[in-house]
Scaffold this active site. Structure first.
Site, PDB file in Angstrom:
ATOM      1  N   ASP A  94       0.817  -1.225   0.000  1.00 42.34           N
ATOM      2  CA  ASP A  94       0.000   0.000   0.000  1.00 42.34           C
ATOM      3  C   ASP A  94       0.847   1.270   0.000  1.00 42.34           C
ATOM      4  O   ASP A  94       0.612   2.178  -0.798  1.00 42.34           O
ATOM      5  CB  ASP A  94      -0.949   0.024   1.207  1.00 42.34           C
ATOM      6  CG  ASP A  94      -2.034  -1.033   1.094  1.00 42.34           C
ATOM      7  OD1 ASP A  94      -2.349  -1.429  -0.042  1.00 42.34           O
ATOM      8  OD2 ASP A  94      -2.549  -1.466   2.137  1.00 42.34           O
ATOM      9  N   ARG A 108       2.570   5.310  17.130  1.00 41.93           N
ATOM     10  CA  ARG A 108       2.168   6.415  16.238  1.00 41.93           C
ATOM     11  C   ARG A 108       2.794   7.741  16.640  1.00 41.93           C
ATOM     12  O   ARG A 108       3.326   8.451  15.783  1.00 41.93           O
ATOM     13  CB  ARG A 108       0.642   6.516  16.145  1.00 41.93           C
ATOM     14  CG  ARG A 108      -0.044   5.218  15.697  1.00 41.93           C
ATOM     15  CD  ARG A 108       0.596   4.581  14.500  1.00 41.93           C
ATOM     16  NE  ARG A 108       0.050   3.265  14.193  1.00 41.93           N
ATOM     17  CZ  ARG A 108       0.617   2.388  13.403  1.00 41.93           C
ATOM     18  NH1 ARG A 108       1.780   2.661  12.820  1.00 41.93           N
ATOM     19  NH2 ARG A 108       0.064   1.224  13.170  1.00 41.93           N
ATOM     20  N   ASP A 158      -5.684   4.557  13.969  1.00 46.17           N
ATOM     21  CA  ASP A 158      -4.361   5.073  13.631  1.00 46.17           C
ATOM     22  C   ASP A 158      -4.396   6.370  12.831  1.00 46.17           C
ATOM     23  O   ASP A 158      -3.558   7.242  13.017  1.00 46.17           O
ATOM     24  CB  ASP A 158      -3.542   3.996  12.914  1.00 46.17           C
ATOM     25  CG  ASP A 158      -3.078   2.920  13.887  1.00 46.17           C
ATOM     26  OD1 ASP A 158      -2.804   3.266  15.058  1.00 46.17           O
ATOM     27  OD2 ASP A 158      -3.000   1.742  13.498  1.00 46.17           O
TER      28      ASP A 158
HETATM   29  N1  ARG Z   1      -6.378  -2.141  17.330  1.00 46.84           N
HETATM   30  C1  ARG Z   1      -5.063  -1.662  17.613  1.00 46.84           C
HETATM   31  C2  ARG Z   1      -5.053  -0.203  17.929  1.00 46.84           C
HETATM   32  O1  ARG Z   1      -5.929   0.496  17.518  1.00 46.84           O
HETATM   33  C3  ARG Z   1      -4.073  -1.997  16.520  1.00 46.84           C
HETATM   34  C4  ARG Z   1      -4.259  -1.256  15.227  1.00 46.84           C
HETATM   35  C5  ARG Z   1      -3.422  -1.774  14.075  1.00 46.84           C
HETATM   36  N2  ARG Z   1      -3.671  -3.168  13.865  1.00 46.84           N
HETATM   37  C6  ARG Z   1      -3.380  -3.859  12.756  1.00 46.84           C
HETATM   38  N3  ARG Z   1      -3.548  -5.144  12.811  1.00 46.84           N
HETATM   39  N4  ARG Z   1      -2.936  -3.308  11.668  1.00 46.84           N
HETATM   40  O2  ARG Z   1      -4.163   0.270  18.590  1.00 46.84           O
END
Ligand code: ARG
Length: 401
Positions: A14, A95, A124
């Site tokens: 991506d 992040r 995210d």
């Molecule tokens: N649910 C988790 C959060 O919001 C992880 C997010 C990313 N998960 C993933 N499998 N790409 O912090």
């Protein structure tokens, strides 16, 4: 001058396609920034070269693994932070550190915009953009998957058409995010929340059903920070790595939850965080002997609120900063050793010692040497129950009327 956009680059399909996609949609030059948060996998130089091969004008790799461990994982450990009582914030804490490096790169390369590969349904995107708004209020944000209709099928078609140096055939049904604090896996077969995760989902942990011999480990802390394992001095990053390996071999830290996303969706995620969960368990047990009762009870509430703020993308918020100050103050005496046995998916504490402990053997003992005057208890209980007793007397009086 051509506009420049800094893209948070993972090396995957991506974000590789996003380089050219953003270029075509906006006419801007794209600078790819990969941040090392201990995710392992491919070498960052390979990832950097791929970004250039996909058309980035510059590709930059930030080694943030120690910074991530010291400034993001350690505060999470000090807070014993588990969102909804389960999730040690693996992706949520990565992040803000990635944002820091994106904003820094935007400054260095004269970019006006920051781009990320998140969808419009998750947490995210919020964490990235709230972070960018805070650290670089003049910067714009763009998310090609969300804003420029970059779907998976279009990404594959684009990569093949342009002959991008990226694999498009390998079909991974899961969305995975990982760093040294843990690993998160979602989508596909896991979206049916009755389906048990299959073996292939796990990478940081071995199956706990068939564990090797029990592994006893001693973790030493100074003011809430892990400083040694089995007497060998370690940095926080080394502590997490070592425990990922040892607790991971025992299947410790597998978590399967349906969680409340900030955007209002309940979603199923599988986490593996062997090092994080072993450390949080050890740290909590050390707090049990070193933190005074009322401070400890209040800290549990603060830790829960801290976890919610961080989950909700408020890492750089004033409230989070104030809670950090409280938590930091509680850690002053959280020093000592915790001995624990890692086995069959569990990390069980079986010994603790600390120079700054509040455990008083003479007060606790039922043997001779007891210094606790039991006669004090009667009067204490009388007064402790007084308020409720008076109220209950009133209940009886009113009911009798
Ligand atoms: N649910 C988790 C959060 O919001 C992880 C997010 C990313 N998960 C993933 N499998 N790409 O912090």
């Amino acid at each position: 001058m051509t506009e420049r956009i800094v893209l948070a680059y993972s090396g995957g399909l991506d974000t590789s396609v996003a380089i050219g996609w953003i270029g075509e949609a906006t006419g801007a030059e794209v600078i790819a920034v990969a941040v090392d948060v201990g995710q392992g996998g491919e070498s960052l130089e390979t990832i950097r070269q791929r970004a250039l091969g996909c058309g980035a004008v510059e590709a930059y790799v930030a080694d943030a693994s120690d910074e991530f461990a010291n400034e993001y994982c350690v505060p999470t450990l000090k807070a014993n932070a588990l969102y909804q009582g389960h999730y040690p914030l693996v992706s949520a804490i990565s992040r803000p550190v990635i944002v820091k490096h994106l904003v820094k790169a935007a400054r260095e390369f004269g970019a006006t915009t920051v781009a990320h590969g998140c969808t419009g349904k998750g947490n995210d995107q919020v964490r990235f953009e709230v972070g960018i708004q805070t650290l670089g209020p003049d910067l714009k944000c763009i998310a090609p998957v969300r804003d420029l209709a970059l779907t998976r099928d279009k990404a594959i078609a684009f990569a093949e058409e342009k002959g991008l140096p990226i694999e498009t055939t390998k079909k991974n049904p899961y969305s995975i995010d990982q760093n040294v604090w843990g690993r998160a896996v979602e989508t596909g077969y896991l979206e049916d929340i009755w389906n048990a995760p299959t073996k292939d989902i796990y990478d940081y942990t071995a199956a706990p059903e068939f564990p090797p011999a029990p592994d006893e480990v001693t973790i030493s802390f100074e003011a809430g920070v892990p400083v040694a394992i089995d007497g060998v001095k370690v940095t926080p990053l080394q502590a997490i790595r070592e425990l990922n390996r040892r607790a991971g071999a025992q299947g410790v830290g597998r978590i399967d939850v349906v969680e409340d996303r900030l955007v209002g969706i309940k979603s199923r995620e599988i986490y593996e965080a062997p090092g994080a969960m072993a450390l949080i368990t050890a740290h909590k047990h050390l707090e049990d002997i070193t933190i005074e009762r009322e401070q400890a009870r209040f800290k549990a509430t603060v830790g829960q609120r801290w976890a919610e703020l961080v989950y909700d993308g408020q890492w750089f918020s004033p409230l989070k900063r104030s809670l950090d100050a409280f938590i930091e103050d509680t850690q002053k005496y959280v020093s000592g050793d915790i001995r624990m046995v890692l086995h069959g998916g569990q990390a069980i504490v079986n010994g603790r010692r600390s120079e700054t402990s509040l455990y008083d053997f003479d007060l606790a003992t039922y043997d001779t040497g007891d210094t606790f005057d039991q006669s004090m208890a009667r009067g204490f209980i009388e007064l402790w129950g007084m308020s409720a007793k008076v109220a209950s007397g009133r209940d009886i009086r009113v009911a009798g009327k």
